[in-house]
Design a protein around this motif. Structure first.
Motif, PDB file in Angstrom:
ATOM      1  N   ALA A 120       0.844  -1.204   0.000  1.00  0.00           N
ATOM      2  CA  ALA A 120       0.000   0.000   0.000  1.00  0.00           C
ATOM      3  C   ALA A 120       0.877   1.251   0.000  1.00  0.00           C
ATOM      4  O   ALA A 120       0.626   2.207  -0.745  1.00  0.00           O
ATOM      5  N   LEU A 121       1.925   1.224   0.806  1.00  0.00           N
ATOM      6  CA  LEU A 121       2.839   2.366   0.877  1.00  0.00           C
ATOM      7  C   LEU A 121       3.533   2.586  -0.473  1.00  0.00           C
ATOM      8  O   LEU A 121       3.691   3.719  -0.935  1.00  0.00           O
ATOM      9  N   GLY A 122       3.898   1.482  -1.127  1.00  0.00           N
ATOM     10  CA  GLY A 122       4.505   1.564  -2.452  1.00  0.00           C
ATOM     11  C   GLY A 122       3.567   2.191  -3.470  1.00  0.00           C
ATOM     12  O   GLY A 122       3.952   3.072  -4.242  1.00  0.00           O
ATOM     13  N   GLU A 123       2.312   1.747  -3.457  1.00  0.00           N
ATOM     14  CA  GLU A 123       1.327   2.299  -4.408  1.00  0.00           C
ATOM     15  C   GLU A 123       1.050   3.773  -4.121  1.00  0.00           C
ATOM     16  O   GLU A 123       0.798   4.550  -5.033  1.00  0.00           O
ATOM     17  N   MET A 124       1.086   4.157  -2.844  1.00  0.00           N
ATOM     18  CA  MET A 124       0.896   5.571  -2.505  1.00  0.00           C
ATOM     19  C   MET A 124       2.038   6.416  -3.064  1.00  0.00           C
ATOM     20  O   MET A 124       1.858   7.510  -3.582  1.00  0.00           O
ATOM     21  N   TRP A 125       3.242   5.856  -2.953  1.00  0.00           N
ATOM     22  CA  TRP A 125       4.446   6.617  -3.294  1.00  0.00           C
ATOM     23  C   TRP A 125       4.649   6.739  -4.804  1.00  0.00           C
ATOM     24  O   TRP A 125       4.887   7.825  -5.334  1.00  0.00           O
ATOM     25  N   LYS A 126       4.517   5.596  -5.508  1.00  0.00           N
ATOM     26  CA  LYS A 126       4.893   5.585  -6.924  1.00  0.00           C
ATOM     27  C   LYS A 126       3.846   4.935  -7.825  1.00  0.00           C
ATOM     28  O   LYS A 126       4.099   4.719  -9.005  1.00  0.00           O
ATOM     29  N   GLY A 127       2.687   4.570  -7.265  1.00  0.00           N
ATOM     30  CA  GLY A 127       1.723   3.828  -8.074  1.00  0.00           C
ATOM     31  C   GLY A 127       0.378   4.524  -8.185  1.00  0.00           C
ATOM     32  O   GLY A 127       0.301   5.741  -8.370  1.00  0.00           O
ATOM     33  N   GLY A 128      -0.695   3.751  -8.017  1.00  0.00           N
ATOM     34  CA  GLY A 128      -2.049   4.254  -8.219  1.00  0.00           C
ATOM     35  C   GLY A 128      -2.504   5.283  -7.195  1.00  0.00           C
ATOM     36  O   GLY A 128      -3.474   5.989  -7.424  1.00  0.00           O
ATOM     37  N   GLY A 129      -1.800   5.361  -6.063  1.00  0.00           N
ATOM     38  CA  GLY A 129      -2.245   6.256  -4.996  1.00  0.00           C
ATOM     39  C   GLY A 129      -1.430   7.519  -4.852  1.00  0.00           C
ATOM     40  O   GLY A 129      -1.502   8.193  -3.824  1.00  0.00           O
TER      41      GLY A 129
END
Lengths: 314, 314
Positions: free
Chosen positions: B118-127
């Protein structure tokens, strides 16, 4: 200069106010009537006026206030802008800016009343020592407040903690106050359990129960009956515990809090409520979170002023 | 001195690793096999060894690392202590301390794999751009990660984000992997939808459907069928959407996030999944949160290394 802060809990009938020392001691508590006329246009003026008068009585300068923390019965964005308070007649209103302007620029911070009550209980009530907790207020409706890292979690649309509007029964035909169906509030609020009692009595015409003599059994009547082993009282208390315990287990699957605090009128049932809800909570909870403590609120109607001022004194 | 950081996503079959610049650029990506023997006693040694070797290849000193961020498939307390990783054979283990000792004292931070993704997606992905978001991973199970204020919310028992174990159907007789009943994971995971397909085919023996020819329809088969307007495929996709949309509405009643990100194998269904889940989400959500965006994950299997390293680079 000694410094102070004020907590203001704005409700539909009264504004409750508290004068606090900077260290968080409650020095004085008073109320003023909520004037709903003109779409609530005078509420902030009255509140400001009442604060000025009380400070004068205490010989405290307005400039000695670190600020005023406010709780309101509606959604709040960015600790200042209220988006609709039906009970007050407000639409979109920058409460922080308006009240601050009425108080010579003293800082004002605003939170939703259920969130603010949670903050109060964390600070001085049942949740002391817990930085991450959930307070559920079982009143006319079911309100909730989420505290993460010692602060209110407001949510994108100011709707964090709206646990009363979690759908517990997608097949429910009866409609919640919000217009949707099967929400926790329809089963676990004071009005919800009264509704469930009427249904139960209708569906069990042969069941002997002390509740049948009452025109409209209240939460107190029902939990008193349950305590006396009245079969209908027991059944209704179990129904409420099942719904609330399952909703709390869902909350734990989301934020896994340190503690749950139960407040509001229904929570006056006390230990029997904790016992029943705790049993269902453990039944439904993910195994890791089964042992989350569930306690009663301690501040009663003062949770609002404590939590309101905590927004300033944190 | 230029500085770097490593992200390590420890899974049951492989440890995925990434070397990052201090600015968050992915410089290299590699894997090492997860040795499960001796209750996973060699996994951290192997990981440390692999990091040393790769740094050498890049001419990077170990002391140039700001730290190693780790994701593990189990509950994590205080960003360091793992409490049971069934897939790795671990019981209670201070992963941060042990791995740090194997790497000359370089700082190590540990998070649960779903939270880290989730943290990865927030940082560089969908989030990207969302400080408060929820990622739901629809894989063999249903995992979840909660980000509040740009950081992982781990929860008291490391169980925050265990959305897969939210009870959606208290009357369900089939048992979830965790031992309880009626959990979201039983309906909305890859295995869950395959289970629901078998039930559907059994209960509708007359229904003509392309799924009947398959020994065990996968999530892909089912969403492909739905896209082709196969009645069974449509019905099963709707069932999944109903359960997942209702669970997400419950999540919004708790934390009212800025955004939902859907990841994992089932999310490869893409737009049709977003459409169906979004429809049920809006149906069940409290009115204030009806418009919360729902998007697809973007990083695939790399979400873990991005999120793992973000724990160091935040």
């Amino acid at each position: 200069m000694e410094r102070y802060a004020v907590g203001a809990d704005i409700g539909g009938t009264a504004v409750k106010l508290g004068l606090f020392s900077e260290e968080g001691g409650l020095l004085d508590r008073w109320e003023t009537k909520t004037r709903q006329e003109d779409s609530g246009a005078h509420i902030l003026e009255d509140t400001a006026e009442s604060i000025r008068r009380q400070l004068e009585r205490h010989g405290v300068q307005l400039q000695a206030l670190r600020g005023v923390g406010v709780g309101v019965p509606g959604a709040v964005m960015q600790s200042s802008i209220v988006n609709r308070c039906v009970n007050l007649g407000w639409g979109v209103k920058n409460v922080a800016q308006e009240l601050s302007a009425l108080l010579d620029g003293i800082p004002v911070t605003v939170g939703n009343d259920a969130n603010v009550a949670a903050l109060g209980e964390m600070w001085k009530g049942g949740g002391q020592g817990c930085d991450n907790m959930v307070m559920i207020t079982l009143g006319t409706g079911v309100g909730g407040g989420i505290i993460v890292g010692g602060r209110i979690l407001p949510g994108r649309f100011g709707a964090a903690g709206e646990i009363g509007h979690m759908c517990m029964n997608p097949d429910e035909k009866a409609v919640c106050g919000c217009g949707k169906n099967g929400h926790l509030e329809q089963y676990a609020s004071a009005t919800g359990i009264t509704r469930m009692a009427a249904l139960y009595l209708e569906e069990h015409p042969q069941q002997q129960t002390c509740l049948r003599a009452l025109a409209q059994p209240t939460a107190k009547d029902i939990f008193d009956a349950a305590r006396g082993e009245d079969p209908a009282g027991l059944q209704l208390a179990e129904q409420l515990g099942d719904m609330l315990g399952r909703a709390m287990a869902a909350v734990s699957c989301v934020i896994d809090p340190d503690l749950f605090v139960l407040g509001g009128g229904v929570s006056r049932a006390g230990q029997i409520l904790l016992d029943i809800v705790g049993r269902y909570y453990r039944h439904y909870a993910f195994h890791a979170s089964e042992e989350t403590p569930i306690v009663l609120a301690q501040l009663g109607n003062d949770a609002g002023i404590y939590g309101a001022v905590r927004q300033i004194l944190q």
